[in-house]
Design a protein around this motif. Sequence first.
Motif, PDB file in Angstrom:
ATOM      1  N   GLY A  33       0.821  -1.192   0.000  1.00 41.04           N
ATOM      2  CA  GLY A  33       0.000   0.000   0.000  1.00 41.04           C
ATOM      3  C   GLY A  33       0.857   1.244   0.000  1.00 41.04           C
ATOM      4  O   GLY A  33       2.083   1.203  -0.003  1.00 41.04           O
ATOM      5  N   ASN A  34       0.186   2.378  -0.004  1.00 38.29           N
ATOM      6  CA  ASN A  34       0.866   3.683  -0.008  1.00 38.29           C
ATOM      7  C   ASN A  34       1.057   4.184   1.415  1.00 38.29           C
ATOM      8  O   ASN A  34       0.187   3.998   2.271  1.00 38.29           O
ATOM      9  N   SER A  35       2.190   4.834   1.656  1.00 38.44           N
ATOM     10  CA  SER A  35       2.419   5.414   2.975  1.00 38.44           C
ATOM     11  C   SER A  35       3.389   6.583   2.882  1.00 38.44           C
ATOM     12  O   SER A  35       4.185   6.668   1.935  1.00 38.44           O
ATOM     13  N   VAL A  36       3.298   7.464   3.858  1.00 34.87           N
ATOM     14  CA  VAL A  36       4.173   8.628   3.948  1.00 34.87           C
ATOM     15  C   VAL A  36       4.718   8.702   5.365  1.00 34.87           C
ATOM     16  O   VAL A  36       3.953   8.592   6.328  1.00 34.87           O
ATOM     17  N   THR A  69       6.342   5.476   0.300  1.00 38.69           N
ATOM     18  CA  THR A  69       6.237   4.258  -0.496  1.00 38.69           C
ATOM     19  C   THR A  69       4.926   4.341  -1.256  1.00 38.69           C
ATOM     20  O   THR A  69       3.913   4.811  -0.719  1.00 38.69           O
ATOM     21  N   ALA A  70       4.958   3.933  -2.515  1.00 45.09           N
ATOM     22  CA  ALA A  70       3.761   4.060  -3.335  1.00 45.09           C
ATOM     23  C   ALA A  70       3.788   3.047  -4.464  1.00 45.09           C
ATOM     24  O   ALA A  70       4.852   2.718  -4.989  1.00 45.09           O
ATOM     25  N   SER A 113      -0.451  11.319  -3.934  1.00 44.18           N
ATOM     26  CA  SER A 113      -1.612  10.824  -4.646  1.00 44.18           C
ATOM     27  C   SER A 113      -1.118   9.955  -5.786  1.00 44.18           C
ATOM     28  O   SER A 113      -0.374  10.428  -6.636  1.00 44.18           O
ATOM     29  N   VAL A 114      -1.549   8.707  -5.816  1.00 54.04           N
ATOM     30  CA  VAL A 114      -1.082   7.813  -6.862  1.00 54.04           C
ATOM     31  C   VAL A 114      -1.837   8.039  -8.152  1.00 54.04           C
ATOM     32  O   VAL A 114      -1.297   7.932  -9.243  1.00 54.04           O
ATOM     33  N   SER A 115      -3.112   8.409  -8.026  1.00 56.02           N
ATOM     34  CA  SER A 115      -3.903   8.579  -9.235  1.00 56.02           C
ATOM     35  C   SER A 115      -3.487   9.821  -9.996  1.00 56.02           C
ATOM     36  O   SER A 115      -3.797   9.970 -11.157  1.00 56.02           O
ATOM     37  N   GLY A 161      -8.157  10.102  -3.228  1.00 56.79           N
ATOM     38  CA  GLY A 161      -7.804  10.661  -1.940  1.00 56.79           C
ATOM     39  C   GLY A 161      -6.303  10.734  -1.759  1.00 56.79           C
ATOM     40  O   GLY A 161      -5.550  10.041  -2.435  1.00 56.79           O
ATOM     41  N   LEU A 162      -5.894  11.584  -0.840  1.00 56.36           N
ATOM     42  CA  LEU A 162      -4.479  11.743  -0.535  1.00 56.36           C
ATOM     43  C   LEU A 162      -4.083  10.814   0.599  1.00 56.36           C
ATOM     44  O   LEU A 162      -4.874  10.576   1.523  1.00 56.36           O
ATOM     45  N   THR A 163      -2.843  10.329   0.562  1.00 54.31           N
ATOM     46  CA  THR A 163      -2.258   9.631   1.704  1.00 54.31           C
ATOM     47  C   THR A 163      -1.333  10.614   2.399  1.00 54.31           C
ATOM     48  O   THR A 163      -0.412  11.148   1.772  1.00 54.31           O
ATOM     49  N   PHE A 164      -1.587  10.866   3.673  1.00 52.85           N
ATOM     50  CA  PHE A 164      -0.852  11.881   4.432  1.00 52.85           C
ATOM     51  C   PHE A 164       0.148  11.253   5.392  1.00 52.85           C
ATOM     52  O   PHE A 164      -0.071  10.158   5.923  1.00 52.85           O
ATOM     53  N   GLY A 165       1.236  11.973   5.636  1.00 47.20           N
ATOM     54  CA  GLY A 165       2.046  11.715   6.810  1.00 47.20           C
ATOM     55  C   GLY A 165       1.321  12.223   8.045  1.00 47.20           C
ATOM     56  O   GLY A 165       0.257  12.848   7.950  1.00 47.20           O
TER      57      GLY A 165
END
Lengths: 113, 114
Positions: free
Chosen positions: B1-4, B26-27, B93-95, B101-105
């Motif tokens: 998954g995605n992470s910050v 990571t994305a 944002s992967v898209s 949606g955004l993945t935030f730290g």
Amino acid sequence: DVKVTQSSRYLVKRTGEKVFLECVQDMDHENMFWYRQDPGLGLRLIYFSYDVKMKEKGDIPEGYSVSREKKERFSLILESASTNQTSMYLCASSLVRQHQPQHFGDGTRLSIL
Amino acid sequence: GNSVTQMEGPVTLSEEAFLTINCTYTATGYPSLFWYVQYPGEGLQLLLKATKADDKGSNKGFEATYRKETTSFHLEKGSVQVSDSAVYFCALSVSGGGADGLTFGKGTHLIIQP
């Protein structure tokens, strides 16, 4: 400038109540989002919508639902509020084109007693 | 998954000091990267963005460079002011269009002392 307006800055409700949080944007954006912000956890996506009457679950949809009857308005609904839903709720909107940032409202601080 | 991942702080600096806030990610796919700032009692405001490798985003004296080889997007400012005191969020944002949606730290609380 894009304006995202959340109906209340502060809200206090009781456990078990049905709670509505309203968000309106004035820039004809296709996408709208609801996040909650908690200390130590950052922002987490609850639901989003990419068109009228369309919705997608985010990372933490449990206990919430949404409604998008008009393009400019996106409502978050707490079906039966619980104390663990006490939080800051942030609404955002964006264009659907690539690389577009999200624009945020000022947030609603919701307390469930 | 995605992470910050970013330092949470609080980070306390004196006025006119040099600022670095680290952000790594990571994305899946090729993300767009953003820095947002939240002043007390307000929502998030976009500070800067970068959409592809080696892009540099800049605004209000802040800069960040998209480093694909180190999966990083560190925020820098040469001379901070008291008015820069806020919480800073790194996001991806992967898209590309933010449609997912955004993945935030978790945010970095910055305090600048006079």
